[in-house]
Design an enzyme around this catalytic site. Sequence first.
Site, PDB file in Angstrom:
ATOM      1  N   TYR A 107     -29.104 -65.555  72.561  1.00 42.80           N
ATOM      2  CA  TYR A 107     -29.723 -66.753  71.718  1.00 42.80           C
ATOM      3  C   TYR A 107     -30.177 -66.398  70.305  1.00 42.80           C
ATOM      4  O   TYR A 107     -31.125 -65.981  69.827  1.00 42.80           O
ATOM      5  CB  TYR A 107     -31.176 -67.117  72.506  1.00 42.80           C
ATOM      6  N   ASP A 150     -26.325 -70.045  73.158  1.00 46.82           N
ATOM      7  CA  ASP A 150     -26.870 -70.850  71.912  1.00 46.82           C
ATOM      8  C   ASP A 150     -27.032 -70.147  70.655  1.00 46.82           C
ATOM      9  O   ASP A 150     -27.799 -69.419  70.345  1.00 46.82           O
ATOM     10  CB  ASP A 150     -28.328 -71.493  72.504  1.00 46.82           C
ATOM     11  N   HIS A 253     -30.128 -79.679  75.479  1.00 50.87           N
ATOM     12  CA  HIS A 253     -28.999 -78.873  75.505  1.00 50.87           C
ATOM     13  C   HIS A 253     -28.115 -79.122  76.896  1.00 50.87           C
ATOM     14  O   HIS A 253     -28.880 -79.405  77.833  1.00 50.87           O
ATOM     15  CB  HIS A 253     -28.902 -77.388  75.438  1.00 50.87           C
TER      16      HIS A 253
END
Length: 262
Positions: A107, A150, A253
């Site tokens: 992330y 991500d 998302h």
Amino acid sequence: MPFTLATWNINSVRLREPIVCKLLAEEGPDVLCLQECKSPVDKIPMEQFRELGYHHMIARGQKGYNGVAILSKLPIEDMGDQDFASLGHARHVAGRLENGVTIHNFYVPAGGDVPDRDVNEKFGQKLDYLTEMRDWFHAEAPEKAILVGDLNIAPREDDVWNHKQLLKIVSHTPIEVEHLTDVMDAGKWVDITRQDIPEGLLYSWWSYRAKDWDTADKGRRLDHVWATPDISNAGHGSRVLRAARGWEKPSDHAPVFASFDV
């Protein structure tokens, strides 16, 4: 051992437990990598996930922010984590499947709103994080590995709804794309999603600010699946589960899938 993997910024695993369970029940990936779990590890609702066949989890967490987890039907060994840029954030965890494939779940920091490290500390932290990722993969020379997560950068012109309008917007600025490309080059990573879907607009994130995100369709591809060259040819079946963005109390998302015949 063929397996299917999905990556999803869930934006609070406890708040969105129902749609995580929906994904696990309906799609049944062998491995699900989650980001922005916003939960200490011991508060992640594993009992419900175990009932759906996900008996294995490795995770790093903190209260209210960040957090990464790998849920798996398959046995997986905890391979540790890295604190790039010394932020003290739960932003990376790695696990190794019994077939020898290592999965890195990342992330990357979002970087704030202003793409200038001199006035926005968060943007500087993002660039530093990516630089240390690059250096680590230069030294690490990953093999038989998959990197997902991500990454908070949409690198290609067709990864955003309007390339020209977003050139000065955090997540698509040239300096961010350059840093992400350096990470890819350092690990010789192959973008599996774009290997499978080489052309056309493709998004995995749509802002909560859009009242009708689906019609406006002002998306960005921030979520990625990469693999090292030794297994990249085994990757296939990439897709974005766009429908999940419209589920009840959704993340902003959508999950990204890929399968590997390894």
